[in-house]
Each structure stands twice: as C-alpha cells, then as structure tokens.
Design an enzyme around this catalytic site. Structure first.
Site, PDB file in Angstrom:
ATOM      1  N   GLY A  49     -51.373  66.079  -6.001  1.00 41.69           N
ATOM      2  CA  GLY A  49     -51.811  66.222  -7.381  1.00 41.69           C
ATOM      3  C   GLY A  49     -50.733  65.794  -8.356  1.00 41.69           C
ATOM      4  O   GLY A  49     -49.607  66.277  -8.301  1.00 41.69           O
ATOM      5  N   GLY A  68     -50.916  66.015 -11.749  1.00 38.22           N
ATOM      6  CA  GLY A  68     -51.116  66.600 -13.072  1.00 38.22           C
ATOM      7  C   GLY A  68     -49.770  67.079 -13.606  1.00 38.22           C
ATOM      8  O   GLY A  68     -48.709  66.651 -13.141  1.00 38.22           O
ATOM      9  N   PHE A  69     -49.816  67.994 -14.589  1.00 40.80           N
ATOM     10  CA  PHE A  69     -48.567  68.450 -15.188  1.00 40.80           C
ATOM     11  C   PHE A  69     -47.652  69.110 -14.173  1.00 40.80           C
ATOM     12  O   PHE A  69     -46.437  68.883 -14.179  1.00 40.80           O
ATOM     13  CB  PHE A  69     -48.865  69.415 -16.339  1.00 40.80           C
ATOM     14  N   GLY A  70     -48.218  69.935 -13.252  1.00 43.29           N
ATOM     15  CA  GLY A  70     -47.400  70.645 -12.284  1.00 43.29           C
ATOM     16  C   GLY A  70     -46.775  69.713 -11.254  1.00 43.29           C
ATOM     17  O   GLY A  70     -45.568  69.745 -11.022  1.00 43.29           O
ATOM     18  N   GLU A 100     -61.217  72.677 -30.050  1.00 41.69           N
ATOM     19  CA  GLU A 100     -60.741  71.344 -30.413  1.00 41.69           C
ATOM     20  C   GLU A 100     -61.873  70.331 -30.362  1.00 41.69           C
ATOM     21  O   GLU A 100     -62.016  69.468 -31.235  1.00 41.69           O
ATOM     22  CB  GLU A 100     -59.602  70.924 -29.470  1.00 41.69           C
ATOM     23  N   ASP A 123     -53.008  75.594 -11.943  1.00 40.28           N
ATOM     24  CA  ASP A 123     -54.349  76.163 -11.994  1.00 40.28           C
ATOM     25  C   ASP A 123     -54.830  76.635 -10.627  1.00 40.28           C
ATOM     26  O   ASP A 123     -55.693  77.509 -10.533  1.00 40.28           O
ATOM     27  CB  ASP A 123     -55.350  75.124 -12.537  1.00 40.28           C
TER      28      ASP A 123
END
Lengths: 449, 449
Positions: free
Chosen positions: A15, A17-19, A175, A305
C-alpha cells in the site's frame, strides 16, 4: 542502477497511501531492501479528491507517480500488482500478477474502502469517494444531470436531476457538499442561463446530531453555519435506509427524490486486512499491539486505516492521514529497532490538529489546541495542503487552478469524461525471474482485463 | 437569459470540432437561432491529443467545456446528445436523448473516425488516436507494459512488451512516435533503472516511401532524420496485414513481435455522414457542391472531414483542422447570404502552411511557402498551438507543463488511469418540452448506459 545488498533483510510494504509512503521513506538510508507494492502506479493525495469530483482539479494534480517519488531511494523496488492474500504462516505476499513475494518484515498499509453497511442498493446506485475513478464518475454524473435537466420539461423530474445528496457529515461529506454547492451557485449558474438554478439543491444528510464530530462542537456548529451560507441544506439525525437511484428513503419515513447520492458516511478496513486470521475491532480494523505488531506475528506490522488501536483515553485512533503517517514512520523505526536487537517502542499519536474546508473562504480547524474558523482557517488549510502535495509542478499547477477559480469563479475541469475503452489485449503468461531476486516475482497468469 | 427571437431562422450545427465551432462563432451576431449538438460537453484540441497519450498533458489541458466557450453567445443553445440520423426529407436531426430537432439550415460537421480498412483484428487489438478515451487508454497501456516488463524474466517477452509500433507516417503518427521515443529515453529511463531500455523500441511503419506526404519531400526527409536521432526506427514501404495483439504481420512476410500497436494510418468520414443518401468520395466523405451544400439539399451544408471537395488542381482537400475551420466560417456566411437572398459563394481553401513536431526542439513546417526545420520550426509550432488553445487558463497550464518537461526532462501526467466505474442509474424517461421551444427537444427514452 538500484543494487541493494541482497544479504540485507527484505521489508515488504503493501500500500502506497500516506502510511506506506511514510514507512518507505523512513527506511531510505537503512541497511534493508524494501519492496513497495501497490495496485496503482501513483500516490493519491486523497484529501483533495473531492476537488476532482467537483471539477476543480485534474486527476494529474493530486496524483504523483510512485517511481518519481522513489527515484532516488536506491534500496527500494516498486511492484505494481494487486495483493490477493497475505500468507502469514509462510511469510509471503501473494499478488495477482507479481506472484509470491517473500518477506522478512511486512508493513501492511492497505487502507480502507467505502462501507455501505450491507445495503446492496447503495453499492449499486450511490457513488463512493475513495479513488480517482470514483471522483471522475461523480464529476461526469453531476455535470450530466445538468445537461439532462435542460432536456426535460417535467419539473418534478428536473428537480430530482438537480438534487445532489451527500451522506455523512464528516470532513469528506462537509467538503464535498460545500464544493458542490459552490460549483452550482458560482460556476454552473453561468453555464445554464435557461435553467432555474434555485431548483438545484445540495442536501447533506448526517445520522447523528452534529457535523465533523472529530472536531469540538463549536466548530461543528461553525461548519453548519458556513454550509448554510453556501446554500447547502444540512439535515441532522437523518439516517438513510435505502436508495433506488431515484429516491432516498430515510428511517423516519421521509423520501427525498434525487438522482445523485454520494456516500461519505462510512469506511471500513480493506478486505485484505479483514480476511487475516486475526481479531478485528470496529470498522473491521485489525487489532494491533501498541508496537503496531500483529498479535502472534512479530514480523508483521499493520498501520493506518487497516489497524485498530486505542489512545490513552480508550478511544480508537481515527482513520485519518496524520495517524497513518505517524504509524508508518513508527513501524519503520520499530523494524530497525528489532534488526538491531533493541526493544520496540509503543506508538503514541501526536494530535497536531484537524481541519475541514467548506469551499471558498471558509474552513474550520483545530491547530495546537486553537479553534479556528472562517477565512483564516481557510488560508491555513490551503497552505497546509499545498505544502503537503508531492512535487513542485503539482503544487504550482494546483495553485494556478485555485487562483483561477478564486478570482474568476470558474472551475477548470468541467469535463464529462469519456469512458476509456477496455483494451482487449490477449492474456500474457509472465515467465518468472529467479525467486532469489530482491523483488522475487513468481510465475503467474497476467490477464489485463 | 438567452432569448433569441423565436421568429428567427433555426440553424442546427452537428459537431463541435474545429469546423462546427468556427461556424457557430461566425453566426454570433446574426439574426438567427443556433443549436449546437455534440455528444461531448467539450471541444477537443485534437492536435495535442498525442501529448495526452504520451503522458505530457492532462485531458483537462486540451479540452474546454462548450458552455464556457459559448457563454456570451446569446443566440446559441447547446444540446449534449448523440445524433443518430439526419432526416433530410423532413429537415430534422434525430438524437438519442434530445429527440427530434427540426432545422431551417443544417451544418453537418461530424468529423472522422479511425479507419482500419476492414481488418477486424486491428479493431480489437490496436489503439486509435481520435478522442480523449483513446489517448488515456494508450497512456495507461504503455506505462503498464513497462511495469509488466519489470515482472518477467523471459527476454523475448520483455522485448515484445517494450516494442511500441506506430502505424502511419502522417503528422499524427510522426508526432506520436517522436513523443513516445522521448518519453522512454528521457523520462522512463529514470523510472526503471533496472530495465535495460536499449531493448525498448519505437517503430514507425509507413506503407508508402515517404513520411508526412502532405509536406514537400525535403521536409519528409528532415522528419525522418529527426526521428532517427530520437531513436525511432522508421520502416518505409511497410504495410500491415494483420495484428494479433502479440505480433505485427507485414505484407512482405516480416513479423514484428509487439504488445502495442497505435493505428494512425487512416481515417474516414463519421458514420453519420457515410449513411446519408448522397454520393461519397474517397474515405467515404460526402461529395459537396463548391458552395459546401449537399447536392439536392440546398439547406444542408457539409464541412470538414465529413465533406469531399477538390481544390483547383483536382486534389481532394486534406482532412485537417485549417480546412474544417475555413469551411465552417464559409458555410455560416453562405447561410447568411441565402437568408438575405444573395448568391452563395464557392469555397476556396487558403493554405497557410502545415507542420508536424518531432518532440523536443524538432519540427518541420511550411509557412507562407517557406520550408522550415529544426528548432525554429519547433518554436513556431509551439507558438501556433499555444495561441490556438481555447481559454487563458489552459494556455498557462499547458505552458507550465511544457516548460517543466523541457527543463526537467519530466512528464507531468504519468498516471495509469483507473477505469471509471459505469454508474448503473436506472433509465429515465424524459418528458418533452413544447416543440416550439428554440432548442426543440422531443420525447425520448434516456438510458445512461
């Protein structure tokens, strides 16, 4: 040439993503070999995804090729593949097209997916907002509704076409609703002079009695006032029971005719994490030890997450980018501790603040304990997000798009996207390299469809 | 509000390409009502499409919403719909979702589509390059081949993955091959340090014995030299017989293993024009009178790629943007002549020059009779295209992308696009407005799939 020493331990990160990204970077100068696996070839800056959906930005503005990001990290190999399964017993990752990849240490950063709580109609008719394809589908659908509305004479039908329902009062829902309302009132109003856009409604449905519940109550109220000013109808205590593509059915019997429903009301851990033989917490996140290790598997770290961990007050850590980033760095450091024979450290989340924007000029934020609203919060939001975007060019182009929108009340990306043709190249059998290779890739059938 | 006088004659324009757009603008201040119909909601700047395919630009950079373009033209109504048929006898246009639209005058600017000369395998396995979805499909496919090449150990298979065949030595083929070669040598080389990119080949196949045959022979030779310098293999007199997705079969028996084939070897008039009960010329273009009228239908004008007309030397006018633009303006003026009872004028093409670019620093062009090559031709090419792009923001963002590429040897848009989900909203029956409305739209079933 990237030639990491093949005697170094092999750390696989699933993954980007941010992590995952932060974990990979934290290992840059360590004596390890890193394999980063993702099914996409880009890192997505998810906090701005709603701006692609609301026609403010292009996909290229918020996504950055992973091979560019890691061009200078010589101990890292990127493999673009979908991970089918984690084989915990044999310490290997099974991918659809890259074969089986063995690891010495694993960081699972698989993220989360939209959770429709088992309502099949929502899966069918509602839009999620988790990836670029979701955002492009929303954009094309919303603009298409306006085109259709010019072509019908039935006022009730036109009303349903011009009613845009966003479900979920968290930052994403707030948002998204704010951006849609501005798209309609500031931009589309000029595009459709023959449509009566007072008919157009953006309705934000929230099941509880407050918005952005991750922020203090006074900021939730400020967000609600700002949304109302932009023309968003906020319905609190409104719980969705069903949606048939034409009508939203609420638990209290209310029916709202709408041809668009965007579901931002829930996420759960990615299936890859859910299906591990491990205990799950809320939202199907995997219970992890304070060191971020999977119980019983000390070489496996789960972050972001996909991981369930509570803070010192017994509250689950939120599913947010800052948590994932801090955990990514922490997991990487704990692996380096383990390799050096040092004790692992428990993770502690440093909450620097949270924010949500409500379109032009308006945002709410907590920052170092301060409660901020209005224009000043919006400027801080803008600055924080622009600085975090990867790559100089993306920052500059995004800034130009924003400035253009701001001063011209325009939206740069008002395209109804064509569906890319699925290219029917015949399936290819990939012959595997030697399994001893750093990013060992074993025989598999690749089917591009 | 757009309120054209409903007693004014109604001019319907089908197609918002270069020809249709120019015709619509030429009618801006005339006492007429204009309905512009297109199946897309944007005008596509097709000359730069190959740059979307080669990851240099975003779709948003070269497409501009039609409703923005015509925001201030108060006698024009835009209808987003697919035209199924032109009913010449009853003077009306039948659309899939807008119903039947009657006209007093029609300008058919339906453009052209890829022509694979009846080879079904090419339809199946080759990529065309006519619309945004083609360009995005090529981009994703090409980048995907590099990812796959890192995952195979079979050198022959890797060679086929890294062989990119472009068929057709016209401007599109030349520009596409040049851009792909630069993408590989300047950008992807840095992304894939472990791949031996000397294996990567870009092969341009041309059936005749020269490139860019619309330009003088010396410029064709200059283009060939420039392509060779960029690493493109140019095969002249190479005619494709078949392609099975894995191997290109040439008429002379040669077989070229390649997993990518981009077909830029032929176009023909759009089906809507082909199926009219009118005589067709080469490439199935409709024979028109010198006034651009359809023979026997004085209220119908056909322009651009869909129309067949010869110049004073008996040569068919080329299927190029400048011809379409001049014809669009001419058709509009002839309609205004007819409305005033004046005689119609025959069309004469003013050839201002043509050009093709071969990547960074290199182009060939004729301009006012001059033959230009190299850097100066490239600067002129850059300037002409930038000036023609619709909209200030597009120009600025495209310029930044180009400058970024130029100085950093980068490509901004190296994303493998996800396929947008097809949203399965149930079909909607549109209730028609009064047929007397300016953009009369009659009952039809709208099915979004």
């Amino acid at each position: 040439m990237k030639t990491p020493d093949s005697s170094y331990p092999h750390i696989v990160i699933v993954g980007a993503g941010f992590g995952g990204l932060r974990a990979a970077r934290a290992l840059a100068n360590a004596p390890v070999r890193v394999t980063l696996i993702d099914r996409r070839n880009y890192h997505l800056f998810q906090p701005l995804l709603y701006q692609v959906a609301s026609a403010g930005l292009s996909p290229e503005d918020i996504a950055y090729p992973l091979r560019s990001i890691f061009r200078h990290q010589h101990n890292l190999n990127f493999v673009m593949a979908e991970v089918q399964q984690i084989d915990l017993e044999n310490s290997r990752v099974l991918t659809t097209r890259g074969g089986a990849i063995p690891y010495d240490y694993l960081i699972l950063a698989a993220g989360s997916v939209t959770n429709t709580f088992g309502m099949p109609n929502l899966n069918r008719y509602a839009f999620g907002l988790k990836d670029l394809d979701d955002a492009l589908a929303i954009r094309s659908h919303v603009l298409n509704q306006f085109e259709l509305a010019t072509q019908t004479a039935d006022p009730a039908q036109r009303q349903a076409m011009l009613t845009f329902v966003v479900v979920g009062g968290g930052p994403t829902g707030v948002e998204c609703a704010g951006a849609l309302a501005e798209l309609i009132r500031l931009v589309l109003r000029k595009d459709y002079p023959d449509l009566d856009l007072r008919q157009a409604r953006v309705v934000l449905l929230e099941a509880t009695d407050r918005l952005v519940s991750n922020l203090p109550p006074d900021l939730g109220q400020a967000a609600q006032r700002a949304l109302a000013q932009k023309g968003v109808e906020v319905w609190l205590k409104a719980q969705v029971q069903d949606y048939d593509g034409q009508r939203v059915y609420l638990n209290d019997g209310r029916i709202l005719p709408a041809q668009t429903l965007i579901w931002a009301a829930g996420v759960q851990a990615a299936e890859l994490a859910q299906t591990l033989p491990l205990a799950l917490g809320s939202q199907k996140r995997v219970h992890v030890l304070p060191t971020l290790q999977a119980p019983g598997y000390p070489h496996v770290f789960i972050i972001g997450d996909a991981a369930y961990l509570e803070d010192e007050h017994g509250q689950p850590l939120p599913m947010m980018a800052p948590v994932a980033m801090q955990q990514g760095e922490h997991a990487a450091h704990n692996i380096l501790h383990a390799l050096r024979g040092e004790p692992l450290q428990p993770f502690r989340y440093r909450n620097l603040g949270s924010m949500a924007t409500i379109g032009r000029n308006q945002a709410v934020a907590t920052l170092f304990g301060l409660h901020l609203t209005g224009f000043i919060a919006w400027v801080i939001w803008l600055f924080v997000h622009l600085m975090q975007l990867v790559g100089f060019r993306n920052r500059l182009v995004v800034f130009i798009n924003w400035a253009w929108e701001y001063f011209r009340f325009e939206r740069a990306a008002r395209l109804i996207y064509p569906m890319p043709q699925v290219h029917s190249a015949p399936s290819t059998t990939i012959t595997p390299p030697d399994e001893k290779e750093p990013a060992a890739v074993i025989a598999t059938i690749y089917n591009p469809n």
